[in-house]
Design a protein around this motif. Sequence first.
Motif, short mmCIF file in Angstrom:
data_model
loop_
_atom_site.label_atom_id
_atom_site.label_comp_id
_atom_site.label_asym_id
_atom_site.label_seq_id
_atom_site.Cartn_x
_atom_site.Cartn_y
_atom_site.Cartn_z
N GLY A 1 1.28 3.10 63.13
CA GLY A 1 2.62 2.75 63.71
C GLY A 1 3.57 3.72 63.29
N GLU A 2 4.73 3.43 63.18
CA GLU A 2 5.96 4.18 62.71
C GLU A 2 6.01 4.35 61.48
N VAL B 1 -4.94 -4.04 57.23
CA VAL B 1 -4.37 -3.13 58.07
C VAL B 1 -2.94 -3.25 58.16
N ILE B 2 -2.00 -2.24 58.01
CA ILE B 2 -0.50 -2.45 58.20
C ILE B 2 -0.21 -1.86 59.39
N TYR B 3 0.75 -2.56 60.15
CA TYR B 3 1.22 -1.91 61.40
C TYR B 3 2.49 -2.08 61.49
N VAL B 4 3.23 -0.80 61.59
CA VAL B 4 4.85 -0.57 61.58
C VAL B 4 4.97 -0.38 62.90
N GLU B 5 5.56 -1.55 63.51
CA GLU B 5 6.14 -1.63 64.87
C GLU B 5 7.29 -0.78 65.38
N PRO B 6 7.57 -0.17 66.44
CA PRO B 6 8.59 0.90 66.80
C PRO B 6 9.82 -0.10 66.94
N ASN B 7 11.21 0.29 66.72
CA ASN B 7 12.13 -0.34 67.00
C ASN B 7 12.53 -0.32 68.48
N LYS B 8 13.60 -0.87 68.91
CA LYS B 8 14.18 -0.96 70.20
C LYS B 8 14.35 0.68 70.53
N ALA B 9 15.11 1.07 69.90
CA ALA B 9 15.54 2.40 70.26
C ALA B 9 14.29 3.33 70.73
N ARG B 10 13.21 3.39 69.84
CA ARG B 10 12.07 4.06 70.15
C ARG B 10 11.26 3.66 71.20
N ARG C 1 3.67 -11.70 58.92
CA ARG C 1 4.84 -10.70 59.22
C ARG C 1 5.48 -10.88 57.92
N LEU C 2 6.16 -9.52 57.57
CA LEU C 2 6.77 -9.22 56.27
C LEU C 2 7.96 -8.41 56.54
N ASN C 3 9.03 -8.64 55.52
CA ASN C 3 10.42 -8.23 55.97
C ASN C 3 10.61 -7.48 54.98
N LEU C 4 10.94 -6.09 54.91
CA LEU C 4 11.09 -5.18 53.96
C LEU C 4 12.70 -5.13 53.57
N THR C 5 13.31 -5.78 54.31
CA THR C 5 14.71 -5.72 54.02
C THR C 5 15.17 -6.87 53.21
N SER C 6 14.33 -7.56 52.97
CA SER C 6 14.49 -8.79 51.80
C SER C 6 13.82 -8.99 50.81
N SER C 7 14.34 -9.10 49.57
CA SER C 7 13.65 -9.27 48.37
C SER C 7 12.77 -10.20 48.10
N ARG D 1 11.64 -2.29 60.07
CA ARG D 1 11.45 -2.76 58.78
C ARG D 1 11.14 -4.31 58.48
N ASN D 2 12.08 -4.91 59.53
CA ASN D 2 12.11 -6.36 59.18
C ASN D 2 10.88 -7.18 59.74
N ASN D 3 9.84 -6.59 60.30
CA ASN D 3 8.81 -7.31 61.00
C ASN D 3 7.51 -6.52 60.91
#
Length: 267
Positions: A150-151, A221-230, A200-206, A183-185
């Motif tokens: 992913g991203e 396996v880690i998948y980083v989903e694209p945001n709405k802009a992408r 699902r993991l949130n990198l914006t939260s401690s 980053r939050n999903n």
Amino acid sequence: MKIKTITVAILIVLLTSCKTSNPITYFQDIDQTVSGQLMEENVNYEAKICPDDQLSISVSSIDPNAIAIFNLPLSSYQTPSETNVVTTPVLQTYLVDSEGNINFPVLGKIKVIGKTRREVSAILEEQITAYAKSPLVIVKILNFKVSILGEVNSPGTKVFSGERISILDAISSAGDLTLYGERNNILLIRDINGRKEYQRLNLTSSTLFSSPYYYLQQNDVIYVEPNKARKGNARYSQSAQFNISVASTIVSAISVIASLAIALLVK
């Protein structure tokens, strides 16, 4: 006075409504925690052994001769009747079969699936005690790998030498997320005894640090989903390419028709 109060209230509402969310910064709530209190509570990072894992197993004891049969030293045959045993330690690897067993010298098949390195070491030490005094068994997983898709700036399969690998280590090895990464999903997919699980993991939260998925297992396996802009840019790009293709076809057709018309008029 009343009008002035209403005006101030309106300004406050406008200012607060103009505040935008921050989708990029990691651990945005970390300042709300007490300094030094960021604990990885009850998080177990020990990897569980899976089928197709490659293990290195070395055995040592106060009596080296007694444990020689368990270390399978490298032998070179100089003549048909002479064997020269090299005393330099050789890294022995054992492949975990589809049933979760390894075939260990003298002891035969040992069930290792679902166990940690320490648990396998304890099992082997207990059985080797019948052949050698106070054996010490060291087990390592050689093929600890994680796939990152992913991203991220450098997607692919990453191989690690240790086992205490966190999701932050994996993301760092992939060159961090791109600006378009959600980053939050973050999606984590894990194979547990042939069954796929996801989280699902949130990198914006401690709170990430206390997640049981903070530390990775081999083959995660880690998948980083694209945001709405992408996603929006991708849809726009596809639409633009289609429109350009259609326009090019129309222009070509008009050009051919015009050429035929000019040819007929000339005649």
